[in-house]
Design a protein around this motif. Sequence first.
Motif, PDB file in Angstrom:
ATOM      1  N   LYS B 264       3.675 -11.702  22.731  1.00 40.39           N
ATOM      2  CA  LYS B 264       3.132 -11.132  24.012  1.00 40.39           C
ATOM      3  C   LYS B 264       3.669  -9.771  24.318  1.00 40.39           C
ATOM      4  O   LYS B 264       2.917  -8.698  24.611  1.00 40.39           O
ATOM      5  CB  LYS B 264       3.847 -12.003  25.231  1.00 40.39           C
ATOM      6  CG  LYS B 264       3.465 -11.611  26.622  1.00 40.39           C
ATOM      7  CD  LYS B 264       4.037 -12.641  27.576  1.00 40.39           C
ATOM      8  CE  LYS B 264       3.524 -12.332  29.120  1.00 40.39           C
ATOM      9  NZ  LYS B 264       4.114 -11.119  29.362  1.00 40.39           N
ATOM     10  N   ASP B 265       5.246  -9.429  23.970  1.00 36.51           N
ATOM     11  CA  ASP B 265       5.607  -8.156  24.304  1.00 36.51           C
ATOM     12  C   ASP B 265       4.768  -6.934  23.213  1.00 36.51           C
ATOM     13  O   ASP B 265       4.377  -5.953  23.599  1.00 36.51           O
ATOM     14  CB  ASP B 265       6.959  -8.034  23.736  1.00 36.51           C
ATOM     15  CG  ASP B 265       7.831  -8.707  24.590  1.00 36.51           C
ATOM     16  OD1 ASP B 265       7.396  -8.869  25.818  1.00 36.51           O
ATOM     17  OD2 ASP B 265       9.047  -9.026  24.352  1.00 36.51           O
ATOM     18  N   ARG B 266       4.442  -7.473  22.154  1.00 31.38           N
ATOM     19  CA  ARG B 266       4.084  -6.475  20.979  1.00 31.38           C
ATOM     20  C   ARG B 266       2.587  -6.528  21.285  1.00 31.38           C
ATOM     21  O   ARG B 266       1.804  -5.061  21.229  1.00 31.38           O
ATOM     22  CB  ARG B 266       4.159  -6.948  19.725  1.00 31.38           C
ATOM     23  CG  ARG B 266       3.919  -6.292  18.653  1.00 31.38           C
ATOM     24  CD  ARG B 266       4.630  -6.298  17.245  1.00 31.38           C
ATOM     25  NE  ARG B 266       3.917  -5.769  16.111  1.00 31.38           N
ATOM     26  CZ  ARG B 266       4.321  -4.689  15.735  1.00 31.38           C
ATOM     27  NH1 ARG B 266       5.183  -3.864  16.314  1.00 31.38           N
ATOM     28  NH2 ARG B 266       3.781  -3.927  14.668  1.00 31.38           N
ATOM     29  N   TYR B 267       1.749  -7.378  21.304  1.00 27.19           N
ATOM     30  CA  TYR B 267       0.107  -7.356  21.551  1.00 27.19           C
ATOM     31  C   TYR B 267      -0.336  -7.855  22.808  1.00 27.19           C
ATOM     32  O   TYR B 267      -1.056  -6.833  23.266  1.00 27.19           O
ATOM     33  CB  TYR B 267      -0.226  -8.473  20.360  1.00 27.19           C
ATOM     34  CG  TYR B 267       0.320  -8.226  19.145  1.00 27.19           C
ATOM     35  CD1 TYR B 267      -0.325  -7.167  18.242  1.00 27.19           C
ATOM     36  CD2 TYR B 267       1.203  -9.210  18.541  1.00 27.19           C
ATOM     37  CE1 TYR B 267       0.337  -7.238  17.096  1.00 27.19           C
ATOM     38  CE2 TYR B 267       1.547  -9.202  17.348  1.00 27.19           C
ATOM     39  CZ  TYR B 267       1.079  -7.831  16.478  1.00 27.19           C
ATOM     40  OH  TYR B 267       1.601  -7.915  15.337  1.00 27.19           O
ATOM     41  N   VAL B 268       0.177  -8.560  23.713  1.00 26.50           N
ATOM     42  CA  VAL B 268      -0.667  -8.984  24.838  1.00 26.50           C
ATOM     43  C   VAL B 268      -0.334  -7.874  25.931  1.00 26.50           C
ATOM     44  O   VAL B 268      -1.289  -7.157  26.586  1.00 26.50           O
ATOM     45  CB  VAL B 268      -0.224 -10.306  25.400  1.00 26.50           C
ATOM     46  CG1 VAL B 268      -1.183 -10.709  26.938  1.00 26.50           C
ATOM     47  CG2 VAL B 268      -0.595 -11.394  24.388  1.00 26.50           C
ATOM     48  N   ASP B 269       0.961  -7.281  25.873  1.00 25.12           N
ATOM     49  CA  ASP B 269       1.424  -6.314  26.825  1.00 25.12           C
ATOM     50  C   ASP B 269       1.224  -4.964  26.438  1.00 25.12           C
ATOM     51  O   ASP B 269       1.267  -3.943  27.036  1.00 25.12           O
ATOM     52  CB  ASP B 269       2.837  -6.665  27.296  1.00 25.12           C
ATOM     53  CG  ASP B 269       3.103  -7.934  27.917  1.00 25.12           C
ATOM     54  OD1 ASP B 269       2.149  -8.423  28.409  1.00 25.12           O
ATOM     55  OD2 ASP B 269       4.290  -8.127  28.098  1.00 25.12           O
ATOM     56  N   ALA B 270       0.517  -4.916  25.286  1.00 27.00           N
ATOM     57  CA  ALA B 270       0.110  -3.495  24.705  1.00 27.00           C
ATOM     58  C   ALA B 270      -0.870  -2.786  25.696  1.00 27.00           C
ATOM     59  O   ALA B 270      -1.838  -3.630  26.267  1.00 27.00           O
ATOM     60  CB  ALA B 270      -0.785  -3.514  23.521  1.00 27.00           C
ATOM     61  N   THR B 272      -3.070  -0.496  26.443  1.00 29.99           N
ATOM     62  CA  THR B 272      -4.452  -0.048  26.440  1.00 29.99           C
ATOM     63  C   THR B 272      -4.831  -0.853  24.843  1.00 29.99           C
ATOM     64  O   THR B 272      -4.293  -1.253  24.040  1.00 29.99           O
ATOM     65  CB  THR B 272      -4.584   1.231  26.188  1.00 29.99           C
ATOM     66  OG1 THR B 272      -3.981   1.929  24.983  1.00 29.99           O
ATOM     67  CG2 THR B 272      -3.745   1.987  27.468  1.00 29.99           C
ATOM     68  N   GLN B 273      -6.310  -0.866  24.704  1.00 28.97           N
ATOM     69  CA  GLN B 273      -6.976  -1.426  23.618  1.00 28.97           C
ATOM     70  C   GLN B 273      -6.255  -0.466  22.445  1.00 28.97           C
ATOM     71  O   GLN B 273      -6.380  -1.014  21.267  1.00 28.97           O
ATOM     72  CB  GLN B 273      -8.500  -1.090  23.685  1.00 28.97           C
ATOM     73  CG  GLN B 273      -9.338  -1.708  22.437  1.00 28.97           C
ATOM     74  CD  GLN B 273      -9.050  -3.065  22.036  1.00 28.97           C
ATOM     75  OE1 GLN B 273      -8.723  -3.832  22.902  1.00 28.97           O
ATOM     76  NE2 GLN B 273     -10.035  -3.723  21.030  1.00 28.97           N
ATOM     77  N   ALA B 274      -6.282   0.977  22.590  1.00 36.08           N
ATOM     78  CA  ALA B 274      -5.736   1.585  21.334  1.00 36.08           C
ATOM     79  C   ALA B 274      -4.365   1.483  21.036  1.00 36.08           C
ATOM     80  O   ALA B 274      -4.138   1.128  19.781  1.00 36.08           O
ATOM     81  CB  ALA B 274      -5.790   3.160  22.050  1.00 36.08           C
ATOM     82  N   ASP B 275      -3.518   1.022  22.205  1.00 34.52           N
ATOM     83  CA  ASP B 275      -2.076   0.453  21.941  1.00 34.52           C
ATOM     84  C   ASP B 275      -2.170  -0.817  20.991  1.00 34.52           C
ATOM     85  O   ASP B 275      -1.626  -1.160  19.874  1.00 34.52           O
ATOM     86  CB  ASP B 275      -1.232   0.632  23.034  1.00 34.52           C
ATOM     87  CG  ASP B 275      -1.031   1.845  23.793  1.00 34.52           C
ATOM     88  OD1 ASP B 275      -0.734   2.668  22.983  1.00 34.52           O
ATOM     89  OD2 ASP B 275      -1.252   1.464  25.201  1.00 34.52           O
ATOM     90  N   TYR B 276      -3.149  -1.487  21.287  1.00 28.08           N
ATOM     91  CA  TYR B 276      -3.172  -2.984  20.924  1.00 28.08           C
ATOM     92  C   TYR B 276      -3.718  -2.936  19.425  1.00 28.08           C
ATOM     93  O   TYR B 276      -2.984  -3.394  18.682  1.00 28.08           O
ATOM     94  CB  TYR B 276      -4.222  -3.966  21.697  1.00 28.08           C
ATOM     95  CG  TYR B 276      -4.585  -5.267  20.883  1.00 28.08           C
ATOM     96  CD1 TYR B 276      -3.694  -6.059  20.839  1.00 28.08           C
ATOM     97  CD2 TYR B 276      -5.843  -5.189  20.245  1.00 28.08           C
ATOM     98  CE1 TYR B 276      -4.052  -7.407  20.505  1.00 28.08           C
ATOM     99  CE2 TYR B 276      -6.154  -6.204  19.558  1.00 28.08           C
ATOM    100  CZ  TYR B 276      -5.291  -7.335  19.732  1.00 28.08           C
ATOM    101  OH  TYR B 276      -5.844  -8.554  18.776  1.00 28.08           O
ATOM    102  N   LEU B 277      -4.533  -1.822  19.106  1.00 29.73           N
ATOM    103  CA  LEU B 277      -5.219  -1.775  17.839  1.00 29.73           C
ATOM    104  C   LEU B 277      -4.044  -1.247  16.812  1.00 29.73           C
ATOM    105  O   LEU B 277      -4.089  -1.488  15.848  1.00 29.73           O
ATOM    106  CB  LEU B 277      -6.332  -1.111  17.902  1.00 29.73           C
ATOM    107  CG  LEU B 277      -7.464  -1.900  18.455  1.00 29.73           C
ATOM    108  CD1 LEU B 277      -8.948  -0.879  18.520  1.00 29.73           C
ATOM    109  CD2 LEU B 277      -7.983  -3.034  17.700  1.00 29.73           C
TER     110      LEU B 277
END
Lengths: 250, 303
Positions: B264-270, B272-277
Amino acid sequence: MTPTRADICVVACADAFAEDGEILVNPIGNIPTIGGRLAKATTCPAAVLTDGEAMFVDGIHPVGAPIGTDSTEAWNPYRRMFHMLWSGKRHVMMGATQVDQMGNQNIACIGDWEQPRAQLLGFRGAPGNTINHRTSYWVPNHNPKAFVQHVSVVTGIGYDRAAALGTGGRFHDIHRVVSNLCVCDFETPDHRMRLRSLHPGVALDDVVAATGFELVIDQDVATTRLPTDEELAWIERIDPSGLRSAEVPQ
Amino acid sequence: MIDKRVSEDEIIGELADGMVIGVGGWGSRRKPMSLIRAIARSSLKDLTIVSYGGPDVGLLCAAGKVRKVVSGFVSLDSIPLEPFYRQARQNGTIQAAEWDEGMLLLGLQAAGWRVPFLPTRAGLGSDIPRLMPDLQTVTSPYDDGETLLAVPALDLDVALIHMNRADQGGNGQYLGPDPYFDDLFAMAATTCFMTCERLVPTEELAAAARPETIIINRLMTTGVLEVGRGAHFTTCAPDYARDEAFQRVYNAASKSDASWQAFKDRYVDAPTQADYLRAVDELAASSAADSASNGTRPEGAAK
């Protein structure tokens, strides 16, 4: 070539589809899928098969590999799959976590519905399949927890449930239950499950011990037939990587 | 052309606690995952999710957003059982209405057509009517007099869908093998938000593929937002396939509270989409480096 138990299971699945003619033959899982493709290659050339997604595909293809669009014979996305199955022109072979003596199937959950001990797949298409067209089951590990007195939840309906519906159950048709030990059907006066044939090398006592209810057993129980050389050659072509042996070890 | 472009914040701002939200796609296929993560990050709660369920349902269950799920199944396709939905069911933290897959189609169609129900044989005789006692039967008024299941209209407050292409007016196009039921979700809802891989001028839609691939028209949609790789890690063919390696990471995150929290910390809570990708691509790059040092080939590198 000596046939393996997995080969015998494939042929038993194929034989379940042998008389289907020009309908959608829709096996789910590796051994049923190899069996469905074998049936199309041999006994049931008119069968329509899918690519596992949105296409009807012609030709006999290896299992586990994508099928190219050059084999597409028609488009059948999920919404049209429902139209097809409601029209009745389909024979599905599904898995069954549990199945009972009357052919009731469970793939939804084990234990209490509100808070199940084990959540499984859900109802998926089982209620609609079983009330609309021919359905068979494949159980790769025949044991008393799979062949049970009472299923936790009825997803696919058995002969007792269908009979209670009167005319509403008129399209219900559970055809075969194929397992790693035997083939069963419901060709009895009250549609209780009957042992149709024992796979070669399986003792009657083994099946009785692995079944959690009383099977109908005829005086002379047949033996599931062996694959022909032609069938063994087809099976090798359809399953070159041996996925069937992973599902039913020798 | 009317301009229906909206931001992610504007979409989330239109949602409210307790809403009935339908999600397009099927299993782990063409799910509007960027919007699902945005809901997971929001303060929304007590949602009812209607879905041919995949990681959309699982992620929202894990994030504690869900009161009830209406589904035909919840699956990751290549991983048959959705791990977080499974946990939620086994912990008794959500209500479940598990219908026959075809019943869901009829419920959405009934809502779109503004009729109270549609009849079917599917479900009769099974435990669906026993376990979901709000479902009623109906008797045919014609000579046959047959009893059928009356699948109630699934009226949605909001539908969320992801398309391959769309225009700013809210017309949407799928380019993969299957439209799934996205148009039915859109028409069953008061409000429909559509994300898309690429926002294009209207004339490019019919130029890209036969016009029958434009299954979403702007009468069905409220807002549209371009989100590249917006369906990741689910498949969005032909733009990209399912990210099976990442799906396994998602599945493994269900092992413990700590592993979910780390995911969750690393992916879900990113934010923006750019942060997630960026986080997704870093993981793929480090897996590839690990494989290279082990002398094995990273997944997906075969071709």
